[in-house]
Design a protein around this motif. Structure first.
Motif, PDB file in Angstrom:
ATOM      1  N   UNK A 162       0.849  -1.190   0.000  1.00  0.00           N
ATOM      2  CA  UNK A 162       0.000   0.000   0.000  1.00  0.00           C
ATOM      3  C   UNK A 162       0.883   1.237   0.000  1.00  0.00           C
ATOM      4  N   UNK A 163       0.315   2.349  -0.475  1.00  0.00           N
ATOM      5  CA  UNK A 163       1.115   3.562  -0.619  1.00  0.00           C
ATOM      6  C   UNK A 163       0.635   4.665   0.312  1.00  0.00           C
ATOM      7  N   UNK A 164       1.582   5.420   0.842  1.00  0.00           N
ATOM      8  CA  UNK A 164       1.281   6.555   1.704  1.00  0.00           C
ATOM      9  C   UNK A 164       0.741   7.714   0.869  1.00  0.00           C
ATOM     10  N   UNK A 165       0.029   8.599   1.563  1.00  0.00           N
ATOM     11  CA  UNK A 165      -0.497   9.804   0.920  1.00  0.00           C
ATOM     12  C   UNK A 165      -0.063  11.025   1.714  1.00  0.00           C
ATOM     13  N   UNK A 166       0.028  12.136   1.027  1.00  0.00           N
ATOM     14  CA  UNK A 166       0.142  13.428   1.692  1.00  0.00           C
ATOM     15  C   UNK A 166      -1.260  14.009   1.783  1.00  0.00           C
ATOM     16  N   UNK A 167      -1.617  14.522   2.947  1.00  0.00           N
ATOM     17  CA  UNK A 167      -2.808  15.343   3.114  1.00  0.00           C
ATOM     18  C   UNK A 167      -2.291  16.764   2.966  1.00  0.00           C
ATOM     19  N   UNK A 168      -2.618  17.395   1.844  1.00  0.00           N
ATOM     20  CA  UNK A 168      -2.137  18.748   1.562  1.00  0.00           C
ATOM     21  C   UNK A 168      -3.275  19.732   1.777  1.00  0.00           C
ATOM     22  N   UNK A 169      -2.901  20.912   2.286  1.00  0.00           N
ATOM     23  CA  UNK A 169      -3.913  21.922   2.598  1.00  0.00           C
ATOM     24  C   UNK A 169      -3.489  23.308   2.138  1.00  0.00           C
ATOM     25  N   UNK A 170      -4.521  24.115   1.903  1.00  0.00           N
ATOM     26  CA  UNK A 170      -4.334  25.532   1.603  1.00  0.00           C
ATOM     27  C   UNK A 170      -5.338  26.305   2.445  1.00  0.00           C
ATOM     28  N   UNK A 171      -4.841  27.220   3.255  1.00  0.00           N
ATOM     29  CA  UNK A 171      -5.722  28.024   4.094  1.00  0.00           C
ATOM     30  C   UNK A 171      -6.494  29.021   3.232  1.00  0.00           C
ATOM     31  N   UNK A 172      -7.752  29.241   3.593  1.00  0.00           N
ATOM     32  CA  UNK A 172      -8.580  30.234   2.917  1.00  0.00           C
ATOM     33  C   UNK A 172      -8.691  31.478   3.796  1.00  0.00           C
ATOM     34  N   UNK A 173      -9.382  32.486   3.326  1.00  0.00           N
ATOM     35  CA  UNK A 173      -9.402  33.777   4.013  1.00  0.00           C
ATOM     36  C   UNK A 173     -10.016  33.715   5.415  1.00  0.00           C
ATOM     37  N   UNK A 174     -10.911  32.759   5.667  1.00  0.00           N
ATOM     38  CA  UNK A 174     -11.519  32.657   7.002  1.00  0.00           C
ATOM     39  C   UNK A 174     -10.496  32.252   8.065  1.00  0.00           C
ATOM     40  N   UNK A 175      -9.470  31.519   7.669  1.00  0.00           N
ATOM     41  CA  UNK A 175      -8.422  31.078   8.593  1.00  0.00           C
ATOM     42  C   UNK A 175      -7.334  32.149   8.615  1.00  0.00           C
ATOM     43  N   UNK A 176      -7.629  33.241   9.284  1.00  0.00           N
ATOM     44  CA  UNK A 176      -6.712  34.386   9.283  1.00  0.00           C
ATOM     45  C   UNK A 176      -5.372  34.075   9.926  1.00  0.00           C
ATOM     46  N   UNK A 177      -5.348  33.153  10.880  1.00  0.00           N
ATOM     47  CA  UNK A 177      -4.098  32.802  11.562  1.00  0.00           C
ATOM     48  C   UNK A 177      -3.400  31.606  10.927  1.00  0.00           C
ATOM     49  N   UNK A 178      -3.982  31.051   9.863  1.00  0.00           N
ATOM     50  CA  UNK A 178      -3.410  29.906   9.137  1.00  0.00           C
ATOM     51  C   UNK A 178      -3.186  28.689  10.032  1.00  0.00           C
ATOM     52  N   UNK A 179      -4.065  28.519  11.029  1.00  0.00           N
ATOM     53  CA  UNK A 179      -3.940  27.382  11.955  1.00  0.00           C
ATOM     54  C   UNK A 179      -4.191  26.049  11.248  1.00  0.00           C
TER      55      UNK A 179
END
Length: 194
Positions: A162-179
């Motif tokens: 089986x193969x690993x995956x990256x969970x990739x994210x991009x913060x949107x404007x509502x996440x002002x602190x990029x948490x």
């Protein structure tokens, strides 16, 4: 319906304009040229119909002037608002090999991000095979970062592991602190994903 003019050098002589429109049930009979790519995750028809019924605004197709499907994106909105986990999710993004390097994937991602912004999401996320470095690099160019590694997320065939995956994210404007994009310090297993 949005029509975009191809500004990239043409590799496919007949393609000068692309229509981006809502995916329809009829498209299920026309997208084999996209889904036959070995890196594209494919699903049963009921799965596609579920997305079409529940999140039609997140299911977009790129169509060539002659009606040939060039690519599509399928996603959804999910998560809990109180925990700041309400987000857009990219379930599938694929462009047929003959239509790659025209900017279609970036445009489809942009549209999904705009829909997620309108839904007041904190971020957009997606899963990608660790070995698919072309896609990983493209997502990084679009502003995504690796949030966590998911161990053995993709099931293998032909006796391969089986193969690993990256969970990739991009913060949107509502996440002002990029948490939402602060990376986790350790990998997780598929059953640990909420």
């Amino acid at each position: 319906m949005i029509i975009i003019k191809n500004t990239q050098p043409q590799r496919h002589a007949s393609v000068t304009m692309t229509t981006l429109r809502a995916f329809t049930c009829d498209d299920l009979f026309k997208f084999n040229n996209i889904n036959l790519d070995p890196l594209t995750e494919t699903y049963g028809i009921p799965f596609y119909l579920q997305y079409l019924a529940h999140w039609p605004e997140y299911f977009i197709v790129a169509e060539a002037p002659g009606g040939e499907l060039m690519g599509y994106i399928m996603g959804k909105a999910e998560g809990l608002v109180p925990k700041e986990e309400w987000h857009g999710h990219v379930t599938a993004l694929s462009v047929a090999p003959e239509f790659r390097r025209l900017g279609l994937a970036a445009k489809l991602m942009e549209m999904l991000e705009e829909i997620s912004e309108r839904k007041d999401a904190f971020f957009v996320d997606l899963f990608v095979r660790v070995s698919n470095q072309v896609a990983v690099n493209m997502y990084k160019q679009l502003g995504y970062s690796v949030y966590r590694t998911v161990i053995e997320y993709y099931s293998a065939s032909n006796g391969e592991p089986d193969e690993d995956a990256y969970d990739m994210r991009k913060a949107l404007s509502r996440d002002t602190e990029k948490k939402s994009i602060i990376p986790l310090p350790h990998p997780v297993r598929p059953e640990d994903i909420e």
